[in-house]
Motif scaffolding. Structure first.
Motif, PDB file in Angstrom:
ATOM      1  N   GLU A 169      79.214  -8.664  34.205  1.00 14.24           N
ATOM      2  CA  GLU A 169      79.146  -9.889  34.994  1.00 14.24           C
ATOM      3  C   GLU A 169      77.948  -9.916  35.934  1.00 14.24           C
ATOM      4  OE1 GLU A 169      82.825 -10.345  37.008  1.00 14.24           O
ATOM      5  OE2 GLU A 169      83.973 -10.829  35.197  1.00 14.24           O
ATOM      6  N   THR A 170      77.210  -8.826  36.015  1.00 13.51           N
ATOM      7  CA  THR A 170      76.076  -8.766  36.946  1.00 13.51           C
ATOM      8  C   THR A 170      74.767  -8.512  36.200  1.00 13.51           C
ATOM      9  OG1 THR A 170      76.307  -6.383  37.345  1.00 13.51           O
ATOM     10  CG2 THR A 170      77.564  -7.872  38.780  1.00 13.51           C
ATOM     11  N   ASN A 196      73.448 -14.051  47.615  1.00 12.19           N
ATOM     12  CA  ASN A 196      74.720 -13.406  47.250  1.00 12.19           C
ATOM     13  C   ASN A 196      74.517 -12.174  46.363  1.00 12.19           C
ATOM     14  OD1 ASN A 196      76.341 -15.461  48.588  1.00 12.19           O
ATOM     15  ND2 ASN A 196      75.768 -16.792  46.887  1.00 12.19           N
ATOM     16  N   LYS A 201      75.040 -11.754  40.596  1.00 10.94           N
ATOM     17  CA  LYS A 201      76.083 -12.207  39.685  1.00 10.94           C
ATOM     18  C   LYS A 201      75.447 -13.061  38.581  1.00 10.94           C
ATOM     19  CE  LYS A 201      80.585 -14.471  39.498  1.00 10.94           C
ATOM     20  NZ  LYS A 201      81.671 -15.160  40.274  1.00 10.94           N
ATOM     21  N   GLN A 202      75.799 -12.776  37.353  1.00 14.62           N
ATOM     22  CA  GLN A 202      75.202 -13.466  36.202  1.00 14.62           C
ATOM     23  C   GLN A 202      75.830 -14.855  36.003  1.00 14.62           C
ATOM     24  OE1 GLN A 202      74.202 -12.654  31.462  1.00 14.62           O
ATOM     25  NE2 GLN A 202      75.348 -11.152  32.654  1.00 14.62           N
ATOM     26  N   ILE A 241      70.676 -16.492  37.072  1.00 13.67           N
ATOM     27  CA  ILE A 241      71.451 -16.305  38.296  1.00 13.67           C
ATOM     28  C   ILE A 241      71.346 -17.579  39.142  1.00 13.67           C
ATOM     29  CG2 ILE A 241      70.971 -13.829  38.350  1.00 13.67           C
ATOM     30  CD1 ILE A 241      69.108 -14.441  40.802  1.00 13.67           C
ATOM     31  N   ARG A 271      70.866  -6.505  42.605  1.00 10.47           N
ATOM     32  CA  ARG A 271      71.960  -6.851  41.707  1.00 10.47           C
ATOM     33  C   ARG A 271      72.505  -8.230  42.068  1.00 10.47           C
ATOM     34  NH1 ARG A 271      74.459  -3.592  38.258  1.00 10.47           N
ATOM     35  NH2 ARG A 271      73.537  -1.749  39.260  1.00 10.47           N
TER      36      ARG A 271
END
Length: 311
Positions: free
Chosen positions: A233-234, A287, A307-308, A196, A305
């Motif tokens: 995507e996370t 974020n 965003k990857q 991340i 959580r």
């Protein structure tokens, strides 16, 4: 010629009459709007200004007035909420400062007044005094950290970091304590690396707070787990326990500064009410999001959580 003149005069009379009627109607509407606004302000109600009219200018004015009233009511509601939060914050801060200060004063007076105190006993008192002072310093530092996090000019350097190693490291740091307290530890960290855009120090602090929280309040369940998983995507990091949990009425408020559950005032818990607030703001600064779900004595989960990063 005479007929034309009469027609023109008739048209002028009609136009003047219409203008007079229109001005009178406009004045009447403005007076009604003024009276309604005066009543709303004096009575401090949440009403809107409603008026039947076919005049487009008055309709547009009413739309803007009602938008302003909506905004005004939101400002008042936010102010009332902030005022209530501030009152509770001051009350909690007063409690959290007063209690250790009273204990510290008691230890100091004991050392000062008891001239016959044995050396071993004095060392124990000094040790406890030191613990209380450090606890107070920690509380003040957390308060200052939260103020910095909430300031508009707070900047956190972000870079590509692997969550796998950070999660393993944080579990290992608490492992001995978990074993000594009889916790069953369940870890699910996949071999595949998840990356991340984050800050390693901030992630460490978030996980440390969440694990400490799970140990403090989930002790009754005897199980603590950490799960790292990718959801498209996370990436989600879950810290969970099977303790007494958090009642639904409290779940939306546990991230508020200095908000603590009733039993957090029990000395065995030693909660400051700042850890989760700091964790949430640190997560958001990267974020990400931080949420809680809880079924008492079944499973209480705090989920971070992010965003990857795939590059």
């Amino acid at each position: 010629m005479m007929v034309t003149l009469i027609v023109i005069m008739a048209i002028l009379i009609v136009m003047n009459g219409w203008q007079y009627y229109s001005r009178k109607k406009t004045k009447q509407h403005i007076n009604e709007i003024s009276d309604k606004l005066t009543n709303i302000i004096e009575q401090q109600t949440a009403e809107k200004v409603l008026l039947q009219t076919d005049q487009e200018a008055i309709q547009l004015l009413l739309i803007q007035i009602n938008r302003m009233l909506d905004n005004n009511q939101k400002v008042f509601a936010d102010y009332a909420k902030t005022k209530d939060s501030l009152r509770k914050m001051i009350a909690n801060m007063s409690h959290d400062l007063k209690t250790p200060l009273t204990v510290i004063l008691g230890y100091v007076e004991k050392i000062k007044l008891d001239k016959t105190m044995a050396k071993d006993e004095k060392e124990i008192v000094i040790l406890r005094l030191h613990e209380k002072v450090m606890s107070l310093v920690s509380l003040l530092n957390q308060s200052f950290d939260l103020v910095k996090l909430e300031s508009d000019d707070y900047l956190m350097p972000l870079s590509k970091v692997s969550l796998n190693e950070i999660c393993r490291k944080n579990v290992l740091e608490f492992y001995d304590l978990l074993v000594s307290k009889g916790f069953q530890v369940e870890i699910d960290i996949p071999e595949r690396n998840f990356y991340i855009l984050g800050n390693e120090e901030a992630i460490n602090r978030v996980l440390s707070n969440l694990i400490s929280n799970a140990i403090r309040y989930g002790n009754d369940g005897g199980v603590l787990g950490l799960t790292l998983r990718g959801d498209g995507e996370t990436i989600a990091v879950e810290v969970w326990d099977k303790g007494k949990g958090i009642a639904e009425v409290h779940q939306d408020r546990v991230f508020e500064r200095l908000y603590t559950l009733d039993d957090a005032r029990n000395p065995q818990f030693q909660g400051s009410g700042l850890g989760l607030s700091i964790s949430k703001r640190l997560t958001e600064a990267m974020n990400g999001t931080l949420h809680v779900s809880s079924q008492p004595f079944e499973k209480t989960t705090f989920t971070c959580r992010f965003k990857q990063m795939t590059y």
